[in-house]
Design an enzyme around this catalytic site. Sequence first.
Site, PDB file in Angstrom:
ATOM      1  N   ASP A 106       0.808  -1.224   0.000  1.00 45.04           N
ATOM      2  CA  ASP A 106       0.000   0.000   0.000  1.00 45.04           C
ATOM      3  C   ASP A 106       0.843   1.276   0.000  1.00 45.04           C
ATOM      4  OD1 ASP A 106      -2.254  -1.660   0.170  1.00 45.04           O
ATOM      5  OD2 ASP A 106      -2.138  -1.673   2.360  1.00 45.04           O
ATOM      6  N   GLY A 115      -4.516  -4.356  -3.705  1.00 45.42           N
ATOM      7  CA  GLY A 115      -5.521  -3.323  -3.944  1.00 45.42           C
ATOM      8  C   GLY A 115      -4.777  -2.070  -4.357  1.00 45.42           C
ATOM      9  N   HIS A 116      -4.813  -1.765  -5.633  1.00 41.09           N
ATOM     10  CA  HIS A 116      -4.057  -0.628  -6.153  1.00 41.09           C
ATOM     11  C   HIS A 116      -5.029   0.459  -6.592  1.00 41.09           C
ATOM     12  CE1 HIS A 116      -0.323  -3.306  -7.130  1.00 41.09           C
ATOM     13  NE2 HIS A 116      -0.734  -3.394  -5.886  1.00 41.09           N
ATOM     14  N   GLN A 138       1.938  -5.989  -3.250  1.00 39.29           N
ATOM     15  CA  GLN A 138       2.424  -6.061  -1.857  1.00 39.29           C
ATOM     16  C   GLN A 138       3.721  -5.241  -1.728  1.00 39.29           C
ATOM     17  OE1 GLN A 138       1.506  -9.497  -3.352  1.00 39.29           O
ATOM     18  NE2 GLN A 138      -0.453  -8.604  -2.869  1.00 39.29           N
ATOM     19  N   LYS A 154       1.802   2.195  -5.069  1.00 40.80           N
ATOM     20  CA  LYS A 154       2.318   1.645  -6.334  1.00 40.80           C
ATOM     21  C   LYS A 154       1.356   1.888  -7.487  1.00 40.80           C
ATOM     22  CE  LYS A 154       2.399  -2.353  -4.315  1.00 40.80           C
ATOM     23  NZ  LYS A 154       2.034  -2.000  -2.943  1.00 40.80           N
TER      24      LYS A 154
HETATM   25  P1  GDP Z   1      -0.799   0.365  -3.495  1.00 43.12           P
HETATM   26  O1  GDP Z   1      -1.375  -0.918  -3.004  1.00 43.12           O
HETATM   27  O2  GDP Z   1       0.668   0.464  -3.274  1.00 43.12           O
HETATM   28  O3  GDP Z   1      -1.158   0.660  -4.924  1.00 43.12           O
HETATM   29  O4  GDP Z   1      -1.464   1.514  -2.618  1.00 43.12           O
HETATM   30  P2  GDP Z   1      -3.029   1.657  -2.246  1.00 43.12           P
HETATM   31  O5  GDP Z   1      -3.754   2.129  -3.425  1.00 43.12           O
HETATM   32  O6  GDP Z   1      -3.518   0.420  -1.573  1.00 43.12           O
HETATM   33  O7  GDP Z   1      -2.945   2.735  -1.106  1.00 43.12           O
HETATM   34  C1  GDP Z   1      -2.456   4.009  -1.315  1.00 43.12           C
HETATM   35  C2  GDP Z   1      -3.559   5.018  -0.996  1.00 43.12           C
HETATM   36  O8  GDP Z   1      -3.010   6.309  -0.921  1.00 43.12           O
HETATM   37  C3  GDP Z   1      -4.637   5.101  -2.062  1.00 43.12           C
HETATM   38  O9  GDP Z   1      -5.855   5.427  -1.449  1.00 43.12           O
HETATM   39  C4  GDP Z   1      -4.155   6.256  -2.951  1.00 43.12           C
HETATM   40  O10 GDP Z   1      -5.212   6.892  -3.665  1.00 43.12           O
HETATM   41  C5  GDP Z   1      -3.578   7.167  -1.916  1.00 43.12           C
HETATM   42  N1  GDP Z   1      -2.454   8.008  -2.337  1.00 43.12           N
HETATM   43  C6  GDP Z   1      -1.418   7.717  -3.157  1.00 43.12           C
HETATM   44  N2  GDP Z   1      -0.515   8.721  -3.160  1.00 43.12           N
HETATM   45  C7  GDP Z   1      -1.002   9.665  -2.319  1.00 43.12           C
HETATM   46  C8  GDP Z   1      -0.522  10.924  -1.859  1.00 43.12           C
HETATM   47  O11 GDP Z   1       0.564  11.379  -2.198  1.00 43.12           O
HETATM   48  N3  GDP Z   1      -1.305  11.609  -0.979  1.00 43.12           N
HETATM   49  C9  GDP Z   1      -2.504  11.133  -0.538  1.00 43.12           C
HETATM   50  N4  GDP Z   1      -3.190  11.867   0.329  1.00 43.12           N
HETATM   51  N5  GDP Z   1      -2.984   9.941  -0.941  1.00 43.12           N
HETATM   52  C10 GDP Z   1      -2.239   9.217  -1.804  1.00 43.12           C
HETATM   53  P1  IMO Z   2      -0.920  -4.134  -2.218  1.00 47.41           P
HETATM   54  O1  IMO Z   2      -0.498  -4.687  -3.554  1.00 47.41           O
HETATM   55  C1  IMO Z   2      -0.909  -4.573   2.097  1.00 47.41           C
HETATM   56  C2  IMO Z   2      -0.869  -8.666   3.677  1.00 47.41           C
HETATM   57  C3  IMO Z   2      -2.084  -9.183   4.441  1.00 47.41           C
HETATM   58  C4  IMO Z   2      -1.413 -10.168   5.363  1.00 47.41           C
HETATM   59  C5  IMO Z   2      -0.298 -10.758   4.509  1.00 47.41           C
HETATM   60  C6  IMO Z   2      -0.664 -12.075   3.838  1.00 47.41           C
HETATM   61  O2  IMO Z   2      -2.208  -3.416  -2.246  1.00 47.41           O
HETATM   62  O3  IMO Z   2       0.198  -3.379  -1.590  1.00 47.41           O
HETATM   63  P2  IMO Z   2      -2.291 -12.786   1.872  1.00 47.41           P
HETATM   64  O4  IMO Z   2      -3.764 -12.561   1.671  1.00 47.41           O
HETATM   65  O5  IMO Z   2      -1.437 -12.244   0.796  1.00 47.41           O
HETATM   66  O6  IMO Z   2      -1.984 -14.225   2.189  1.00 47.41           O
HETATM   67  O7  IMO Z   2      -1.937 -11.962   3.209  1.00 47.41           O
HETATM   68  O8  IMO Z   2      -0.017  -9.782   3.519  1.00 47.41           O
HETATM   69  N1  IMO Z   2      -1.147  -8.144   2.321  1.00 47.41           N
HETATM   70  C7  IMO Z   2      -1.106  -6.852   1.993  1.00 47.41           C
HETATM   71  N2  IMO Z   2      -0.918  -5.756   2.757  1.00 47.41           N
HETATM   72  N3  IMO Z   2      -1.057  -4.443   0.776  1.00 47.41           N
HETATM   73  C8  IMO Z   2      -1.227  -5.532  -0.014  1.00 47.41           C
HETATM   74  O9  IMO Z   2      -1.218  -5.475  -1.352  1.00 47.41           O
HETATM   75  C9  IMO Z   2      -1.301  -6.804   0.601  1.00 47.41           C
HETATM   76  N4  IMO Z   2      -1.482  -8.069   0.144  1.00 47.41           N
HETATM   77  C10 IMO Z   2      -1.368  -8.875   1.208  1.00 47.41           C
HETATM   78  O10 IMO Z   2      -2.740  -8.168   5.129  1.00 47.41           O
HETATM   79  O11 IMO Z   2      -0.802  -9.506   6.444  1.00 47.41           O
HETATM   80 MG    MG Z   3      -2.907  -1.577  -1.785  1.00 46.62          MG
END
Ligand code: GDP
Ligand code: IMO
Ligand code: MG
Length: 435
Positions: free
Chosen positions: A17, A44-45, A225, A20
């Site tokens: 998270d 979850g991207h 991840q 990416k």
């Molecule tokens: P990922 O799994 O690495 O793609 O990240 P996620 O999408 O799960 O989580 C990142 C969260 O931060 C999402 O809700 C994005 O929309 C948000 N986000 C990304 N960059 C920024 C930023 O610079 N500022 C803020 N406030 N939110 C951001």
């Molecule tokens: P993105 O791509 C954050 C965590 C789960 C758990 C561990 C194993 O959005 O960054 P799993 O279901 O893969 O067997 O869970 O990894 N986890 C993540 N945490 N971002 C993710 O993906 C994750 N995918 C798995 O919470 O601790």
């Molecule tokens: Mg994510």
Amino acid sequence: MKNNKNTIAVIGLSFGDEGKGKITDYLAQKADLVVRFQGGNNAGHTVVHNNKKFKFHIMPSGAVLEKEVMIANGCVVDPKVLLNEMDNLRENNKEINLKLSSTAHVICPFHRILDGLEEESKTEYRVGTTKRGIGPTYADKASRYGLRIFDLTHPKILKKKLKNLYLIKKRIINCYDPDWDINFNDIYDEFKEYGEKLKPYVIDTAYYLNQAIDSGKKVIFEGAQGTLLGIDHGFYPFVTSSNSNALGICSGAGVSPKKIGTILGVIKAYTSRVGKGFVPTELKDEIGDKIRQQGNEYGTTTGRPRRVGWLDLFNIKYSVMLNGVDYIAIMLLDALEGIDPLNICIGYEMEGKALDTWPIHPEKVKKCTPIYKIFNGWKQRSREEWTEIANSGFESLPKEIKNYVNFIAEQLQTEIAMLSIGPEREDTIVLKDFF
Ligand code: GDP
Ligand code: IMO
Ligand code: MG
């Protein structure tokens, strides 16, 4: 072979998270192909495009821009989730240009059930998985009775392989619940239909990808991840089941290490973590609550509140080494607004001694105390003010942010290429144009 300037990898350096999805989408503006090489719909991207939020679990983030996207062999695919994401894109008038690997593995209902049952049986080693069946599907791959996309798209083979898997899994699930059953013909019919729908997208992705790279196409490898969640080099057992780092690209997509050019490591301005596992810099107080609220730290996949803490450059340093990171992107700097002072962890102390390197094992990390350096914070701003700063570039950032960012570069001995101060594409400052 020279370092390939046309291929880059976007890799999370912490616990996932990191942002990416946003970075991949930003860079995808210049790309021809975006590739997912590991993980499944545990990811979850988030991509914010024209004020609309897209949440991708298995489709690569380049799909928003209607780029060619690839789900390579190292992924595990829940066909229902993939088809739903494709439908959602079509509903948003997005054209789909997908290449799906015939050798990627398929997540079945048994895998999700077992993910839950195994987690419930665990003691203090519960991982807090996303319960999407990721671990059990990768386990079956290693046990050599997994179901592949190829099988899904050939009904006669599907019937035999699914039956084989069904019988193995039924015996195991019945140990937990003797009455559990699922009608084999129903699941066969359901999966046969998924196979028919996905067949037009299925190819040998390794061959296609190598041809694309060799012909000079611009390719992004989108990690899921984060490095510390990696099965081999992460915080085991509190990890996922794939190599969620740049090392996973070669086996996960079928490319030689010689063909991977630039590695971009993505970090947040602080730490976040969903699921279990000790986080030495965790903030369980009102500062943590404030960061969680300002950064909207709730899981993209499961909606769980994310645990947050101070930035940990000690474990990130390990990730930089492991991935051979060329550049860093620092995300969510805006989410630290109004918090003063700020701490950055620069090392760990164990039994009175400062450690040389991140100690890898949870049992050791639990005994560690973070060593902090203190920084001045920056004031709260409106969204419009942040966007204005992004438009004006690095020089218009408050001096406290410049100081924070420069320190990160110095500690990691790595150049910062991108800064993010909001979820939208326009809230990005590019310091180095490397793609
Ligand atoms: P990922 O799994 O690495 O793609 O990240 P996620 O999408 O799960 O989580 C990142 C969260 O931060 C999402 O809700 C994005 O929309 C948000 N986000 C990304 N960059 C920024 C930023 O610079 N500022 C803020 N406030 N939110 C951001
Ligand atoms: P993105 O791509 C954050 C965590 C789960 C758990 C561990 C194993 O959005 O960054 P799993 O279901 O893969 O067997 O869970 O990894 N986890 C993540 N945490 N971002 C993710 O993906 C994750 N995918 C798995 O919470 O601790
Ligand atoms: Mg994510």
